[in-house]
Design an enzyme around this catalytic site. Structure first.
Site, PDB file in Angstrom:
ATOM      1  CB  SER A  85      -0.912  -0.001   1.227  1.00  0.00           C
ATOM      2  OG  SER A  85      -1.755   1.137   1.235  1.00  0.00           O
TER       3      SER A  85
ATOM      4  CG  HIS B  70      -4.297   4.931  -2.315  1.00  0.00           C
ATOM      5  ND1 HIS B  70      -5.369   4.212  -2.811  1.00  0.00           N
ATOM      6  CD2 HIS B  70      -3.822   4.209  -1.265  1.00  0.00           C
ATOM      7  CE1 HIS B  70      -5.540   3.122  -2.085  1.00  0.00           C
ATOM      8  NE2 HIS B  70      -4.623   3.099  -1.149  1.00  0.00           N
TER       9      HIS B  70
ATOM     10  CG  HIS C  21      -9.635   7.614 -15.719  1.00  0.00           C
ATOM     11  ND1 HIS C  21     -10.401   6.704 -15.028  1.00  0.00           N
ATOM     12  CD2 HIS C  21      -9.574   8.725 -14.928  1.00  0.00           C
ATOM     13  CE1 HIS C  21     -10.810   7.232 -13.882  1.00  0.00           C
ATOM     14  NE2 HIS C  21     -10.316   8.463 -13.810  1.00  0.00           N
TER      15      HIS C  21
END
Length: 302
Positions: A94, A108, A147
């Site tokens: 993470s 993130h 994207h």
């Protein structure tokens, strides 16, 4: 269905942590990651790496963890009562990157694997993960690039993955008490265990490495943009939304704290500096207002 290979998953996650840290150090050119190895009393541990006061990154945390135990925390069994009474293993990478320049977005990413086992029964397992982008000043070309990479990661595995996981990301990273998205989304998936382990594991590898393809070109493009105290103050204000989401809504944070995880590693996602302002709203027709009107919206970017 082929059985999960936990050792292969752990080997990849450790390698991914190395790859991401080296890539971020290479583009920052000033600071390096400091590693903190830790152990969990109830079982497992991890290695937390944090970079601070870099040329580009005010703080960057990239955490690997592998925890296990005989019983699951209540956050894990509330919606999955069939997991009660099973021993478990949870591992993942993470990361959260908080840049110094307000024109570089926060990012993130997370990839994770979970398995719960009980003698005489089939294991229950799944993968989860994704990546999402949180700009402070919006640039349409950056969001479209982000994207496009997300879609390119998904398409070889299923035409259904990108639209489904893009919507899941929009829905998950939504600050309900503010009635606004945390950022401009990306990918989010959980409970992935079909059609088989090999398919799911290969997809997770593509997601983990795809994060760098999505983020680094944006950092390169925005790193030299000049900024002033005005942009900095808005960045610090918007970072407050990040804190609110992570502490109130994020399932990973809640699971980590409830399962006795290492608090410092769990909360490394917090920005180093943040400010709150009562009842703030941006001036009309400003770049700050444009973030709300043009970017913090549900939209199909590609």
């Amino acid at each position: 269905m082929n059985l999960p290979d936990i050792h292969r998953v752990k080997e990849f996650f450790l390698s991914l942590q190395d790859t991401i840290c080296h890539s971020l150090e290479n583009i920052d050119q000033k600071a390096t990651f400091q590693q903190d190895n830790w152990e969990r009393k109830e079982g497992g541990g991890g290695r937390t790496r944090v970079l601070t006061n870099g040329a580009l990154f005010e703080q960057a945390g990239v955490n690997f963890s592998h925890v296990y135990g005989d019983t699951l925390p209540k956050s894990a069994t509330a919606h999955r009562p069939e997991l009660a009474g099973r021993r478990f293993q949870a591992m993942g990478v993470s990361l959260v990157i908080h840049p110094l320049n307000p024109y570089i977005p926060t990012s993130h990413a997370n990839v994770r694997f979970f398995i719960a086992e009980k003698d005489g029964e089939e294991p229950v397992w799944w993968f989860g993960g994704g990546f999402d982008l949180t700009p402070y000043y919006g640039f349409e070309e950056d969001v479209i690039h982000w994207h496009k990479v997300a879609k390119s990661v998904c398409t070889p595995f299923s035409e259904d993955y990108y639209p489904r996981y893009k919507k899941w990301c929009d829905d998950y990273f939504y600050i309900k008490h503010r009635n606004e998205p945390r950022g401009v989304g990306g990918l989010f998936f959980d409970d992935l265990n079909t059609p088989d382990f090999d398919h799911c594991f290969e997809f997770v590898q593509h997601v983990g490495l795809g994060y760098l393809d999505a983020y680094l070109p944006i950092v390169e493009k925005r790193k030299s943009m000049p900024w002033s105290e005005r942009e900095r103050q808005f960045q610090l204000y918007r970072r407050g939304r990040y804190v609110e989401f992570n502490l109130v809504w994020d399932r990973g944070t809640l699971f980590g704290l409830q399962s006795g995880g290492r608090t410092e590693s769990i909360l490394m996602s917090m920005p180093p500096l943040v400010r709150f302002e009562y009842d703030y709203s941006p001036e009309p027709n400003t770049p700050e207002a444009k973030l709300y009107s043009d970017f913090l919206i549900q939209k199909e970017w590609v």
